[in-house]
Design a protein around this motif. Structure first.
Motif, PDB file in Angstrom:
ATOM      1  N   ARG A 183       0.845  -1.191   0.000  1.00 45.82           N
ATOM      2  CA  ARG A 183       0.000   0.000   0.000  1.00 45.82           C
ATOM      3  C   ARG A 183       0.884   1.245   0.000  1.00 45.82           C
ATOM      4  O   ARG A 183       1.898   1.290   0.701  1.00 45.82           O
ATOM      5  N   VAL A 184       0.469   2.241  -0.753  1.00 45.01           N
ATOM      6  CA  VAL A 184       1.165   3.527  -0.814  1.00 45.01           C
ATOM      7  C   VAL A 184       0.250   4.585  -0.206  1.00 45.01           C
ATOM      8  O   VAL A 184      -0.931   4.700  -0.601  1.00 45.01           O
ATOM      9  N   TYR A 185       0.786   5.356   0.758  1.00 46.62           N
ATOM     10  CA  TYR A 185       0.020   6.403   1.449  1.00 46.62           C
ATOM     11  C   TYR A 185       0.719   7.748   1.264  1.00 46.62           C
ATOM     12  O   TYR A 185       1.961   7.823   1.204  1.00 46.62           O
ATOM     13  N   ASN A 186      -0.072   8.809   1.219  1.00 46.01           N
ATOM     14  CA  ASN A 186       0.537  10.142   1.215  1.00 46.01           C
ATOM     15  C   ASN A 186       0.823  10.579   2.650  1.00 46.01           C
ATOM     16  O   ASN A 186       0.574   9.840   3.605  1.00 46.01           O
ATOM     17  N   ARG A 187       1.321  11.803   2.817  1.00 50.34           N
ATOM     18  CA  ARG A 187       1.780  12.248   4.138  1.00 50.34           C
ATOM     19  C   ARG A 187       0.648  12.343   5.153  1.00 50.34           C
ATOM     20  O   ARG A 187       0.883  12.296   6.362  1.00 50.34           O
ATOM     21  N   CYS A 188      -0.579  12.439   4.701  1.00 47.57           N
ATOM     22  CA  CYS A 188      -1.719  12.499   5.611  1.00 47.57           C
ATOM     23  C   CYS A 188      -2.226  11.117   5.997  1.00 47.57           C
ATOM     24  O   CYS A 188      -3.136  10.990   6.832  1.00 47.57           O
ATOM     25  N   GLY A 189      -1.670  10.081   5.380  1.00 50.46           N
ATOM     26  CA  GLY A 189      -2.119   8.723   5.649  1.00 50.46           C
ATOM     27  C   GLY A 189      -3.224   8.263   4.731  1.00 50.46           C
ATOM     28  O   GLY A 189      -3.850   7.221   4.975  1.00 50.46           O
ATOM     29  N   THR A 190      -3.483   9.007   3.658  1.00 46.82           N
ATOM     30  CA  THR A 190      -4.512   8.622   2.689  1.00 46.82           C
ATOM     31  C   THR A 190      -3.968   7.568   1.743  1.00 46.82           C
ATOM     32  O   THR A 190      -2.857   7.712   1.212  1.00 46.82           O
ATOM     33  N   LEU A 191      -4.720   6.507   1.537  1.00 50.12           N
ATOM     34  CA  LEU A 191      -4.298   5.437   0.643  1.00 50.12           C
ATOM     35  C   LEU A 191      -4.309   5.933  -0.806  1.00 50.12           C
ATOM     36  O   LEU A 191      -5.326   6.387  -1.316  1.00 50.12           O
ATOM     37  N   MET A 192      -3.126   5.813  -1.477  1.00 48.27           N
ATOM     38  CA  MET A 192      -2.991   6.276  -2.850  1.00 48.27           C
ATOM     39  C   MET A 192      -2.976   5.132  -3.852  1.00 48.27           C
ATOM     40  O   MET A 192      -3.380   5.301  -5.002  1.00 48.27           O
TER      41      MET A 192
END
Length: 874
Positions: A685-694
């Motif tokens: 899983r790849v997440y952005n800095r806010c923890g949103t799944l990308m």
């Protein structure tokens, strides 16, 4: 034979100017010349410094610059004395055995000089039969003649003249604080007419482990030379791990007074390396009996039955050593650590300290420990613990590099002394099932970047001794063992290599280690600042701020080589707070070390393993390459090593940590499996800095036992939604045993790539105890208690590197998972274990009050760059 320890007698210590203890009275006046100190209570085993500290003669040498004020100690002569009554046992011969005199010592009994002894690794032995028989009381006096001149880390190896532990004279992780005193036990041996001598035990298996073999060799030593007892027999009894009878035999001892016996055990319980099975130990009783059944001598040993072999690496050149260890037919990828001595003043180290060290190693999935040649041939306790817990031992003889030259010494008298120390070590350690390999020393080189070989006279002598006393085990001339000493970007030139010891920069670190082709990596590390909690114990408050080593003499005194401020500010931006400095520095140590380990594992068995420098430290450093600090607390790098060494693990292979917006990210996904072959499902899983799944992908493969497997490649375009930081998490689903998830952090800025990690605000954690403190079963003798906590991220931003610290200072503590990240809405159940601190010597002060005052453990949870703890002590 009976051994009576004299260490528990009442001992006294006094300091003198050189030669005064020999002359005693002034030639001119006839007046007695007294000491430069009073008589003070002494500890045996122990050392002068701790006794002086207890009696107020020196300040604590580990704090600030106070070790500098203790250097006068090594320039005095020191006298230990005690008295003991004639033992109430009968015997033919009474023998005084001083097992570790550090370093040049005159030994007196009732004012009679028994002899002078030089060397700390082979025992001083004296026949005191007449003294015991003729005196109702015996006074034993030991005169230690200061310390010998020797080099620390920098000097000429070719000029080494002693078998003294050289780290005492200054190393990159220590200061100059040279131990003096009896660092091991002192015993009175009571012999009958004859006794066992030179006992050697070797185990093996045949028929794919269906039959175990225990081979015992022994000599008989006569203590009345003109009398040879008739009908001498060697009686052997082997008990299985449950106490039942496994084998028994009796062998006649011939006129040559030597014997050899073989015990065969059907369907033996095999001893395995940690992570590959259990470590059952048989109990061997060896008796020397006369014709009438009288027992002259008896020994007992714990014995592990296993087959140990050495094989060449896959694709290795013909001139390389066999670096792959094969135990019971299974190749073992080495997941090792190097150790230094546990304390600068090693005579006072407690058994509990050794147990805590081995517990920490085992919990970190370590399967080999290298006992480094600049330190000690360690006390028996360490090897007993490694036998019990399945940790292989790489033992070096006491030699090390010096920088100006690294050529093994051949000075007059040195080779004889080296041989005595080596022979004593071989005879003492060879009966430990955990012992796997001998090495001539650390970083010995015939030319720069060129390890010495068996053509060197010094190393040829050691090799001959190994062949004589322990021929079944591998001997390496030195570590590294060439043909190149240090890790290199060149291809086809690296066998066993050392280095590096610092983060090599971005992307240089990843290019160097990700593309190296060495066969074995027996020493490497990355440096990092210690915790603020530990720093406060040895630095006065006015020194608690970030600094470069060259700009602060006290920081420099506690870790001169390991300043990381410039490195860390390059990655994180300006750092002004000491807590931030520790957090940022430890992150880069952990990141750098994890990558090296995972890169080595991806090459198994072209690479046969890696051994991290260093597990521990012998005195408190502000910054160092250690994983566990002097006080027993683990740094972030320890926990990331623990995960990287896990039996099952999914990893990401990348070549840089910065990826600009608009660039393409590409990294391969691997699985590592030391357990049985299995189907593997890895969710990425790849997440952005806010923890949103990308992005989310599922990789599927067959994970072969003992082999790394490439699963596939993760690819995506870095968009503005990834800006600042983004995270890649790998989870091996449904793994049994479970595999820890792996979280990798990347940044989109080339300068200060991790700077935005320091900008998280309003992190909110919920800490909920799930159990009360209760007794924990660990397989160790230390009495542990444990408790579980549920940690939840109830806020809107990620909580990075969550960890807990025990705050009463009464306990050594371990939390099963530390320095992990929780994204918003995530929770994790963790277990904490604690045991009462029981350090010896100067660590005795790092405890909580008196026994009756000790409160229950109290844990405080926090996270990366937090200004305050997120929870009250629980």
């Amino acid at each position: 034979m009976i051994e009576l320890s004299l260490s528990k007698q009442e001992w006294l210590l006094r300091g003198y100017w050189p030669w005064i203890p020999v002359k005693d009275r002034s030639m001119e006046t006839g007046i007695e010349m007294v000491g430069v100190t009073d008589w003070i209570p002494a500890t045996v085993p122990g050392g002068v410094h701790y006794d002086l500290f207890r009696s107020g003669w020196i300040q604590h040498p580990y704090n600030d610059l106070q070790s500098l004020h203790c250097e006068w100690v090594e320039n005095r002569w020191w006298v230990y004395k005690t008295s003991f009554p004639r033992p109430q046992v009968s015997g033919t011969k009474f023998e005084l055995v001083l097992q570790g005199l550090d370093y040049e010592t005159m030994v007196y009994c009732n004012n009679t000089l028994l002899g002078e002894h030089t060397g700390m690794y082979h025992p001083a032995e004296y026949d005191v039969t007449n003294l015991v028989r003729e005196n109702a009381s015996i006074e034993l006096k030991l005169v230690f003649k200061g310390v010998p001149q020797e080099m620390g880390q920098i000097g000429y190896t070719s000029r080494t003249s002693t078998q003294k532990s050289r780290f005492n004279y200054k190393w990159d992780f220590s200061t100059r604080l040279v131990n003096i005193g009896p660092w091991q036990d002192i015993v009175l041996r009571v012999h009958e007419t004859c006794s066992l001598d030179d006992l050697a035990i070797h185990t093996d298996t045949s028929d794919q482990g269906e039959v175990g073999h225990v081979r015992i060799k022994a000599k008989v030593k006569l203590h009345v030379p003109e009398i040879t007892p008739a009908g001498l027999k060697l009686q052997l009894r082997l008990e299985d791990p449950e106490g039942g009878l496994a084998a028994v035999t009796e062998t006649e001892i011939g006129e040559e007074l030597r014997t050899e016996s073989l015990l065969d055990i059907r369907q033996p319980k095999l001893w395995n390396v940690h992570g590959f099975g259990e470590q059952p130990l048989y109990r061997l009783h060896v008796r020397l009996a006369g014709a009438d059944g009288y027992i002259f001598d008896e020994r007992t040993h714990n014995v592990g039955i296993r087959k140990l072999e050495y094989k060449h690496n896959e694709g290795a050149p013909d001139d390389s050593f066999p670096y792959t260890f094969v135990v019971n037919g299974t190749p073992v990828f080495i997941k090792g650590v190097n150790i230094t001595p546990l304390d600068h003043l090693y005579g006072n180290v407690s058994g509990e300290q050794y147990e805590w060290l081995v517990y920490r190693m085992k919990r970190a999935n370590v399967n080999l420990v290298r006992v480094w040649g600049g330190g000690l041939i360690e006390k028996r306790t360490l090897y007993d613990l490694c036998d019990r817990h399945g940790i292989l031992v790489w033992q070096e003889f006491i030699q090390s590099s010096s920088g100006i030259d690294n050529v093994p010494s051949k000075l007059t008298g040195f080779l004889d002394l080296l041989g005595k120390s080596a022979a004593a070590a071989l005879k003492e350690k060879r009966n430990h099932v955990s012992l796997a390999v001998w090495s001539g020393g650390n970083e010995l080189m015939s030319a720069p970047d060129t390890p010495s070989t068996l053509e060197d006279e010094n190393l040829a002598i050691l090799h001959k001794l190994v062949l004589m006393h322990d021929p079944e085990r591998l001997f390496l001339p030195t570590s590294a063992s060439g043909p190149r000493e240090f890790i290199s970007r060149d291809k086809g030139v690296s066998h066993d290599v050392h280095g590096g010891w610092q983060y090599q920069g971005n992307p240089g670190h990843y290019e160097l280690y990700g593309e190296s082709d060495h066969l074995f990596h027996s020493e490497f590390g990355v440096d990092g600042v210690t915790s603020v909690r530990s720093l406060r114990k040895f630095f006065s408050p006015e020194h608690h701020y970030p600094t470069r080593m060259r700009e602060h003499v006290i920081w420099r005194h506690h870790g001169e080589w390991w300043g990381t401020l410039d490195r860390d500010q390059t990655i994180f931006g300006p750092i002004h707070d000491i807590s931030d400095f520790s957090d940022c520095s430890q992150w880069m140590q952990a990141e750098g070390l994890r990558y090296i380990i995972e890169a080595n594992r991806r090459r198994a068995f072209r690479s046969s393993g890696c051994v991290v420098w260093q597990m521990n430290e012998p005195w408190p450093n502000a910054s160092c390459t250690n994983l566990v600090d002097y006080y027993g607390d683990a740094k972030m790098a320890y926990h990331w090593m623990q995960e990287a060494y896990a039996p099952r693990r999914a990893t990401l292979d990348y070549r840089r940590i910065d990826h600009a917006v608009g660039s393409d990210f590409a990294a391969s996904v691997w699985v590592h499996n030391d357990a049985s072959s299995t189907d593997a499902r890895v969710r990425v899983r790849v997440y952005n800095r806010c923890g949103t799944l990308m992005q989310e992908e599922l990789f599927h493969t067959w994970a072969e036992s003992g082999r790394p497997t490439s699963v596939g490649e993760l690819r995506f375009n870095v968009t503005p939604d990834h800006e600042g930081l983004f995270f890649v998490r790998l989870e091996w689903e449904d793994a049994e045993p479970s595999a820890p998830s792996a979280m990798y952090t990347f940044g989109t800025e080339s300068d200060h790539v991790y700077a935005s990690a320091r900008s998280y605000h309003n992190v909110q954690l919920s800490i909920e105890p799930q159990t009360d403190w209760q007794t924990a079963a660990t397989g160790f003798d230390l009495p542990f208690i444990e408790r579980s906590y549920l940690i939840s991220n109830t806020g809107m931003v990620p909580a990075l590197h969550i960890r807990a610290a025990e705050t009463t200072n009464a306990y050594w503590s371990e939390v099963e998972e530390q320095y992990f990240t929780l994204l918003p809405g995530e929770a994790r159940l963790v277990k904490a274990r604690c045991t009462r601190k029981a350090g010896g010597g100067f660590l005795s002060a790092d405890q909580y009050g008196q026994q009756a005052d000790v409160p229950p453990p109290s844990l405080e949870f926090t996270y990366f760059c937090a200004k305050t703890a997120t929870s009250a002590a629980l």
